[in-house]
Design an enzyme around this catalytic site. Structure first.
Site, PDB file in Angstrom:
ATOM      1  N   GLY A  33      39.605  27.959  27.767  1.00  7.34           N
ATOM      2  CA  GLY A  33      40.336  29.163  28.191  1.00  7.34           C
ATOM      3  C   GLY A  33      41.801  28.862  28.381  1.00  7.34           C
ATOM      4  N   ASP A  78      38.298  33.807  32.528  1.00  8.17           N
ATOM      5  CA  ASP A  78      39.304  33.430  31.524  1.00  8.17           C
ATOM      6  C   ASP A  78      40.346  34.539  31.348  1.00  8.17           C
ATOM      7  OD1 ASP A  78      38.547  30.886  30.886  1.00  8.17           O
ATOM      8  OD2 ASP A  78      37.217  31.470  29.252  1.00  8.17           O
ATOM      9  N   LYS A 134      36.386   6.884  22.947  1.00  6.51           N
ATOM     10  CA  LYS A 134      35.222   6.934  22.073  1.00  6.51           C
ATOM     11  C   LYS A 134      35.169   8.267  21.325  1.00  6.51           C
ATOM     12  CE  LYS A 134      32.632   3.753  22.396  1.00  6.51           C
ATOM     13  NZ  LYS A 134      32.760   2.482  21.636  1.00  6.51           N
ATOM     14  N   VAL A 177      47.284  17.575  32.289  1.00  5.45           N
ATOM     15  CA  VAL A 177      48.616  17.704  32.908  1.00  5.45           C
ATOM     16  C   VAL A 177      48.419  18.179  34.350  1.00  5.45           C
ATOM     17  CG1 VAL A 177      50.005  18.166  30.850  1.00  5.45           C
ATOM     18  CG2 VAL A 177      48.788  20.060  31.942  1.00  5.45           C
ATOM     19  N   CYS A 202      40.611  42.230  50.945  1.00  4.34           N
ATOM     20  CA  CYS A 202      39.377  42.999  50.796  1.00  4.34           C
ATOM     21  C   CYS A 202      38.431  42.743  51.979  1.00  4.34           C
ATOM     22  CB  CYS A 202      38.731  42.696  49.452  1.00  4.34           C
ATOM     23  SG  CYS A 202      37.636  44.025  48.930  1.00  4.34           S
ATOM     24  N   MET A 224      40.379  41.979  54.944  1.00  4.14           N
ATOM     25  CA  MET A 224      40.970  43.114  55.658  1.00  4.14           C
ATOM     26  C   MET A 224      39.909  43.787  56.521  1.00  4.14           C
ATOM     27  SD  MET A 224      41.401  46.840  54.415  1.00  4.14           S
ATOM     28  CE  MET A 224      41.194  48.041  55.675  1.00  4.14           C
ATOM     29  N   HIS A 243      42.844  43.739  45.810  1.00  9.04           N
ATOM     30  CA  HIS A 243      42.899  42.323  45.416  1.00  9.04           C
ATOM     31  C   HIS A 243      44.225  42.051  44.702  1.00  9.04           C
ATOM     32  CE1 HIS A 243      38.807  40.936  46.307  1.00  9.04           C
ATOM     33  NE2 HIS A 243      38.431  42.164  46.039  1.00  9.04           N
ATOM     34  N   GLU A 255      45.835  39.481  44.353  1.00  7.07           N
ATOM     35  CA  GLU A 255      45.866  38.197  43.643  1.00  7.07           C
ATOM     36  C   GLU A 255      45.567  38.377  42.156  1.00  7.07           C
ATOM     37  OE1 GLU A 255      43.485  39.250  45.576  1.00  7.07           O
ATOM     38  OE2 GLU A 255      41.506  38.483  45.042  1.00  7.07           O
TER      39      GLU A 255
HETATM   40  N1  GLN Z   1      31.710  43.216  50.608  1.00 11.65           N
HETATM   41  C1  GLN Z   1      32.813  44.091  50.828  1.00 11.65           C
HETATM   42  C2  GLN Z   1      32.621  45.424  50.133  1.00 11.65           C
HETATM   43  O1  GLN Z   1      31.829  45.566  49.244  1.00 11.65           O
HETATM   44  C3  GLN Z   1      34.102  43.450  50.362  1.00 11.65           C
HETATM   45  C4  GLN Z   1      34.159  43.193  48.898  1.00 11.65           C
HETATM   46  C5  GLN Z   1      35.267  42.263  48.490  1.00 11.65           C
HETATM   47  O2  GLN Z   1      35.791  41.515  49.302  1.00 11.65           O
HETATM   48  N2  GLN Z   1      35.604  42.269  47.217  1.00 11.65           N
HETATM   49  O3  GLN Z   1      33.281  46.383  50.461  1.00 11.65           O
END
Ligand code: GLN
Length: 553
Positions: A23, A76, A190, A244, A384, A387, A509, A511
């Protein structure tokens, strides 16, 4: 430039074993070609019969990556997006599950009336059709196809056969990725496993154009010579890609070792590298060692780091952008449940992050980590589930609502601070039914979230079933919790925060959209808060920490 009417494909295969960075090499090749001004996209074949990755266990398969268009895809895709700095479509992920489901639907509809429906030609034709459609619909110069698994697996055999057939009518450059082990004290490289693997590749009718070798050390001349001989290739076409430290340096490595020029030649393309694009990438990915930051990530899937790849990368992008050397202390949440003194386990953290997750295990340990962060004023970022738990911790320990919980963990909880969404209540099918994909949110001015993003209209990706329960909005706000962002219609809470210190939680999310060339604003804001905290008077922070410990006793 080149003749646009000729289609160009790159097919990346692994003939020896998986898990050697196919990937990463694929993503690096697409990035490298983008420096040449080419419009290039990656496509991924996965042979499993799951329709998508949504129902897979992150501990076995790595994180489930979510795209804007709600697709739940292989991790990926996270690598592809981070390299290309582009949001991709779920149609680029082709699985055995999707193909079989389409074939059966077509058969029932009568599309194949009169014939026996077979892997060859029906399945293989369908794959070639999809590949060509992707190429045309996206107006591509080059489509790179990564074939999941290893040559010789039953699962991906029809994908590989389809690629052999595609090469009969289009330009296809085949790249085989292999691994060169080193034996003995002198570390002799090898090549026998690769020789045998090449045999299995040629047996299915594929002659590779390039072989990329993965190894700890640089590929030696003897090994290169051997592989070339067995692969019917010139030594020039055996490309060394040794390990790397910084994965984002792989495109540069492949340019410097001459591979990009050879690949352009093999594709019959003749444009030059656009140095400003290349330099922009190098600037965004080169780390300048700054102050070391210790970020505690408290989760339940820490045993397999691949479960949190996007979190790890987003922290690293923010660290690079803020010139901090981010060290992640992965903490198994259950460990914090069992520890008498969980606070001292977290004492060296400059920031605490609780990532997403599902199910009961480790929940109370994550809540302990949040209590520690809030009391010690250590910057906190909740993603998520992180929170949701931030809201529960606040309800229990600040608003003093004992029995506060999420109905996911306790369906009889006295205070369901987090509850199932109405739209989710009666859904019984598990696949693709969560709140998924990109959702708009509106941020409130003068909040941490607003300051982080610098605007009130944002969009982030989601993947969850449960939500903040609006019935508790007033009570928690009265106790000092800020609701800093909601869905565009105001109905769903998207961001919460405390400002006594730095604590922010998002139902999204972020990230998943963080890239070296576009780090997540929320992660940057968190890392900056952690830097500030680590630079603050050590005596002050120590006294805060000791105070926090004291309270517990
Ligand atoms: N389990 C929680 C929900 O379904 C949080 C899900 C998550 O963190 N992606 O709402």
């Amino acid at each position: 430039m080149h003749d646009k009417t000729e289609e160009r494909y790159i097919v990346v295969l692994g003939s020896l074993l998986s898990g050697i960075g196919k990937g990463l090499v694929s993503a690096s090749i697409t990035k490298m070609l983008s420096f040449y001004g080419l419009n290039v996209a990656p496509m991924k074949f996965d042979g499993y019969l799951n329709y998508d990755c949504g129902t897979m266990n992150p501990l076995k398969h790595g994180e489930v990556f979510v795209l804007d268009d709600k697709s739940e895809v292989d991790m990926d895709f996270g690598t592809y997006e981070r390299f290309l700095n582009k949001s991709l479509s779920g149609s680029l992920s082709l699985t055995g599950g999707k193909l079989f489901s389409e074939i059966i639907t077509k058969e029932r509809r009568g599309d194949y009336l009169g014939s026996d429906v077979q892997i060859i030609p029906h399945m293989t034709n369908l794959i070639v059709e999809r590949v060509r459609k992707t190429y045309k619909d996206n107006n591509l110069d080059v489509l790179l196809i990564e074939v999941g698994g290893t040559v010789g697996d039953i699962e991906n055999s029809y994908f590989i056969e389809a690629m052999r057939e595609l090469a009969l009518t289009a330009k296809v450059v085949f790249i085989d990725i292999t691994y060169i082990p080193e034996l003995g004290v002198v570390g002799e490289q090898k090549t026998k496993p690769t020789q045998l693997a090449l045999r299995s590749l040629m047996q299915v009718g594929i002659q590779p154009d390039f072989i990329i070798t993965r190894s700890d050390k640089k590929l030696g001349d003897k090994a290169r010579n051997k592989i070339a001989l067995f692969a019917n290739l010139k030594e020039d076409n055996i490309i060394d890609n040794k390990d790397v430290d910084n994965i984002y340096e792989v495109p540069e490595h492949l340019i410097k070792n001459g591979f990009s020029g050879k690949l352009m030649h093999a594709l019959d393309l003749d444009s030059e590298i656009d140095n400003s694009k290349f330099q922009k990438w190098k600037d965004a990915t080169s780390k300048s060692p700054g102050s070391r930051l210790n970020i505690a990530v408290v989760g339940k899937y820490v045993d397999l780091k691949d479960s949190y790849t996007s979190i790890r990368e987003a922290l690293s992008h923010a660290g690079t952008a803020s010139r901090a050397d981010v060290f992640i202390d992965w903490i198994e949440a259950e460990e914090l449940e069992a520890l008498e003194d969980f606070r001292s386990r977290l004492n060296s953290a400059d920031g605490v992050l609780v990532p997403g997750g599902f199910g009961n295990r480790g929940i109370e340990g994550m809540i302990n980590a949040i209590t520690y962060a809030r009391e010690s004023k250590t910057p906190y970022l909740g993603i998520c589930l992180g929170m949701q738990l931030m809201a529960i911790e606040f309800a229990r320990n600040v608003a003093l609502l004992s029995g506060a919980n999420s109905s996911e963990f306790d369906s009889n909880a006295k205070h369901k601070i987090i509850d199932i969404m109405d739209s989710q209540r009666f859904i019984s099918e598990k696949g693709g039914t969560m709140r998924l994909g990109s959702w708009d949110a509106i941020l409130k001015p003068s909040t941490l979230a607003f300051e982080a993003y610098g605007t009130s209209n944002i969009a982030e990706r989601h993947r969850h079933r449960y939500e903040f329960n609006n019935a508790y909005k007033d009570t928690l706000q009265a106790h000092g919790l800020t609701i800093s962002g909601t869905s565009a219609d105001g109905m769903l809470v998207e961001f919460i925060e405390w400002r006594d210190g730095y604590g922010i939680g998002t139902q999204a999310h972020p990230e998943l959209k963080s890239r070296p060339e576009a780090p997540s604003p929320l992660f940057v804001s968190f890392i900056e808060a952690a830097i500030k905290r680590s630079k603050s008077d050590p005596n002050d922070s120590l006294s805060v920490r000791q105070n926090a410990q004291h309270k517990q006793q």
